[in-house]
Every structure is written in structure tokens, then in C-alpha cells.
Design an enzyme around this catalytic site. Structure first.
Site, PDB file in Angstrom:
ATOM      1  N   GLU A  81       0.832  -1.212   0.000  1.00  0.00           N
ATOM      2  CA  GLU A  81       0.000   0.000   0.000  1.00  0.00           C
ATOM      3  C   GLU A  81       0.865   1.260   0.000  1.00  0.00           C
ATOM      4  OE1 GLU A  81      -3.120   0.055  -0.536  1.00  0.00           O
ATOM      5  OE2 GLU A  81      -3.339  -2.130  -0.441  1.00  0.00           O
ATOM      6  N   HIS A  84       1.765   2.148  -3.523  1.00  0.00           N
ATOM      7  CA  HIS A  84       0.677   2.902  -4.165  1.00  0.00           C
ATOM      8  C   HIS A  84       0.743   4.374  -3.758  1.00  0.00           C
ATOM      9  CE1 HIS A  84      -1.438  -0.478  -5.859  1.00  0.00           C
ATOM     10  NE2 HIS A  84      -1.741  -1.016  -4.690  1.00  0.00           N
ATOM     11  N   ASP A 183      -6.383  -3.964  -7.544  1.00  0.00           N
ATOM     12  CA  ASP A 183      -5.376  -3.336  -8.409  1.00  0.00           C
ATOM     13  C   ASP A 183      -5.543  -3.734  -9.867  1.00  0.00           C
ATOM     14  OD1 ASP A 183      -4.282  -2.148  -6.166  1.00  0.00           O
ATOM     15  OD2 ASP A 183      -2.844  -3.748  -5.831  1.00  0.00           O
TER      16      ASP A 183
END
Length: 377
Positions: A81, A84, A183
Site C-alpha cells: 500500500e 501505491h 489493483d
């Protein structure tokens, strides 16, 4: 997110842990520890290494190793995460927080629909990071075999890093499934958005995501896997929500608050008795009023505020006793979608519209959804 507490900040991003995350670690420890013989053989066969399992299988060690693997997996999820988030920050997109949940992690971005190129890179960053973690863990397995001389210690380390390597590679593959809003689904939407309007791309990706959610749910029922069923539930709900937000963005594009606000606004004094406020609501059919004192906005009084006040006390109370003082206001030039997002985030039904200190009108959720219905015709 409700039920979360703050762990700290990293790269300026708040890191939150949901209470369900704390519940899942012991569960994972028990599941992994109960079947550790199978997973030891799996690691042994995949990496073609010898594992001394004498220490691994003794006493409570299987459950300790189960907890270690579970924590290692969620550290990997957090790094996933974070990847991202760092790509988003580099692209100028704000990240509200990273929250660790029982089924993984969520990076909450402020901008709901980034440009397709940006979303494509952001979506791939997480799975590729998981793949990298898996390959690094796999390389560590062979390094341990060469560098650690105690066979029992080596067996424990090879098992932990070998299992984490397998889990991270599986995480890479699972996340690339085109199950929007996962995703892979975001990669699909980014690709489709280069061929068609974003709202249509989102609708298609959302439908595919719901299809995967139904498959996950059925498989979860057949395998008696509550975690897979919950993942299916969150994918289905998430896909629907994002599709709805995208449709609203499209329908409310270029619409400003000034175009749909109601006015003139009925303003009330902070000294008005609550009984009169209730009568005014009956009379005007409005459930909230700005509170002004000498033409200065100092609060807002709503039916919710009244409902929190015991009926027996209302005769002796005034508006200033129960009104909401921290009032959110918006400019008439602000996009309507900003108002809808604020109302949803703060669970409020109306926002005063102010310019140069003067109340020009008020915008409500009803106003916004009426516009949405009209523009859908």
C-alpha cells in the site's frame, strides 16, 4: 475509518490500524500453526531445499511461527500500500491515510479518479512491490541455506522466508485479477479509459469486479472460507460505490453550487426558543437553518440537533444551546461534487453558501440528487 486507531506517520501519511487487523493475526497464527506440516513440505518442494523441521514442529513453536508469518505478511501488505501511496504523492495526489484491515490494506486517496496514465502506474506499483518482496524473500532462503550452519535454526528461517515468498507472489497474482476495485481492476479501468469516457470504463470494470466477487463468494461458500466470503463482499460493495461516484462525477461535471443552491435563506437568531424553531420547520418544510448574529454566521441548527435534546428541556432552551458551531461553508463557485463529498464524509445534509461573508443560499443533499435525476433523463 471507524474502529481504527493511529499508529504513526510515514512520509507524512497517517498509518491506521483497524481493530479487525488485531483479531486476524491470532487467527492466522492458529490456522498456519495447525497445518504447519503441510506448509513445511510445500516450502521444501517449491524451493528444492532441505528443511530440518525438528524445532519447527516442537511444542508451541508452530503457532509462534504462524504469528510471525502472519505479521510478516501484513508488513508486506503495508509496503504494498505504501508503494501505491508514494507513486500517488509523486503524481501530486494527496493520501488521506493507509489503513491495515483484516483482509489487507487500503490507501485512501483524496482524488477519486486520477488520470488513466497515473492510475495505471499507481495500480501496478503495489503488485510489483509484492512480487519484488516475494523474490527477495526467495533469495534469502538460498542465502540462509549457505550461511546458517545450525540446521534447526536454518530450518526455521528457511520456512518463514520461504512461506513469505510464496504468499507475496500469490498476493501479486491475486491483486492483478481484474476484480475492480482491486489493483488489477484499476489497471483494466485505466486501459479502458484510454478508449472511452471514464464513467463508462468504470461501469464496465465495476461489472467485471462484481462478477469476480460473486465467484469468490461461491468458492468461499464451497470451501467454507469466511475470509474469501468477506473479501467477495467488500469487492462487490466497493465496485458498486466507485461506479456510483464515477457516474455522479460525470453527471455533475461543470455544475457549480451557485447554480443549484436554494435562496433566499431563512436565518434564525441564536436566542430563538427551540419550540419556535420546530414550528418554523413545520411551516417552511426546511430541516435546517443558518444561525446568524449581527449578520455573522455563527452556527447551524438542524432537526438532528433538536432530536438530541430531550423534549422536556426544549421549552427552556434556545438555539445557541444546541446549534452546531463548527459550520462548513462553501463558495457558490465550488463544484457540486465537492459539496456531496463533504456531506458524505461528515454525515451532514446541508451546507450554507457564503461569499464575502454574506450568506447567499444553502445547498442540500436533496438539491444535489434532484439535479442528478434531472441530468440522467
Amino acid at each position: 475509518m471507524d474502529g481504527s486507531f493511529k499508529l504513526g506517520r510515514l512520509f507524512g501519511i497517517p498509518v491506521l490500524i483497524h481493530f479487525t487487523f488485531l483479531l486476524i493475526i491470532p487467527l492466522f497464527a492458529w490456522v498456519i500453526g495447525s497445518d504447519i506440516g503441510f506448509t513445511v513440505n510445500m516450502v521444501r518442494n517449491i524451493f528444492h531445499v532441505s528443511i530440518d523441521d525438528q524445532l519447527i514442529l516442537s511444542g508451541y513453536v508452530p503457532y509462534i511461527l504462524g504469528g510471525t508469518v502472519a505479521i510478516g505478511l501484513f508488513i508486506g501488505v503495508f509496503i504494498h500500500e505504501l508503494a501505491h501511496s508514494l507513486v500517488a504523492l509523486r503524481s501530486g495526489i494527496e493520501i488521506s491515510n493507509i489503513t491495515l484491515l483484516f483482509f489487507g490494506g487500503v490507501a485512501a486517496i483524496e482524488e477519486q479518479e486520477p488520470e488513466p496514465g497515473t492510475e495505471f502506474v499507481m495500480a501496478l506499483a503495489g503488485p510489483l512491490t509484492s512480487l519484488a518482496l516475494g523474490l527477495i524473500s526467495g533469495a534469502i532462503v538460498y542465502a540462509i541455506q549457505m550461511l546458517v550452519h545450525s540446521t534447526q535454526v536454518a530450518g526455521v528461517l528457511i520456512y518463514v522466508f520461504g512461506y513469505l515468498a510464496i504468499l507475496n507472489v500469490l498476493l501479486f497474482g491475486f491483486n492483478l485479477l481484474p476484480a475492480f476495485p482491486m489493483d488489477g481492476g484499476r489497471v483494466l479501468r485505466a486501459y479502458l479509459a484510454t478508449k472511452m469516457p471514464l464513467y463508462r470504463a468504470t461501469a464496465i470494470a465495476s461489472s467485471i469486479g462484481k462478477g469476480f466477487a460473486i465467484i469468490f463468494g461461491l468458492v468461499g461458500l464451497l470451501l467454507f472460507s469466511p475470509i474469501l466470503i468477506l473479501i467477495a463482499f467488500f469487492i462487490y460493495i466497493g465496485a458498486g460505490q466507485e461506479s456510483t461516484v464515477s457516474r455522479y462525477n460525470f453527471l455533475l461535471k461543470d455544475v457549480t453550487i451557485g447554480q443549484i443552491m436554494s435562496g433566499p435563506v431563512v436565518e434564525v437568531s441564536p436566542r430563538m426558543p427551540l419550540t419556535e424553531i420546530l414550528s418554523l420547520m413545520y411551516q417552511t418544510k426546511h430541516l435546517g437553518f443558518p444561525v446568524t448574529d449581527h449578520n455573522i454566521l455563527i452556527g447551524i441548527i438542524t432537526l438532528t440537533d433538536l432530536a438530541k435534546t430531550p423534549v422536556i428541556d426544549r421549552d427552556a432552551m434556545q438555539v445557541r444551546d444546541v446549534m452546531t458551531r463548527d459550520v462548513i461553508v462553501l463558495s457558490p463557485h465550488a463544484p457540486v461534487m465537492d459539496a456531496l463529498q463533504i456531506m458524505t464524509r461528515h454525515d451532514i445534509g446541508r451546507i450554507p453558501v457564503v461569499e464575502d461573508g454574506k450568506i447567499l443560499g444553502i445547498v442540500t443533499k436533496s438539491d444535489i440528487f434532484t439535479v442528478i435525476e434531472l441530468r440522467e433523463v
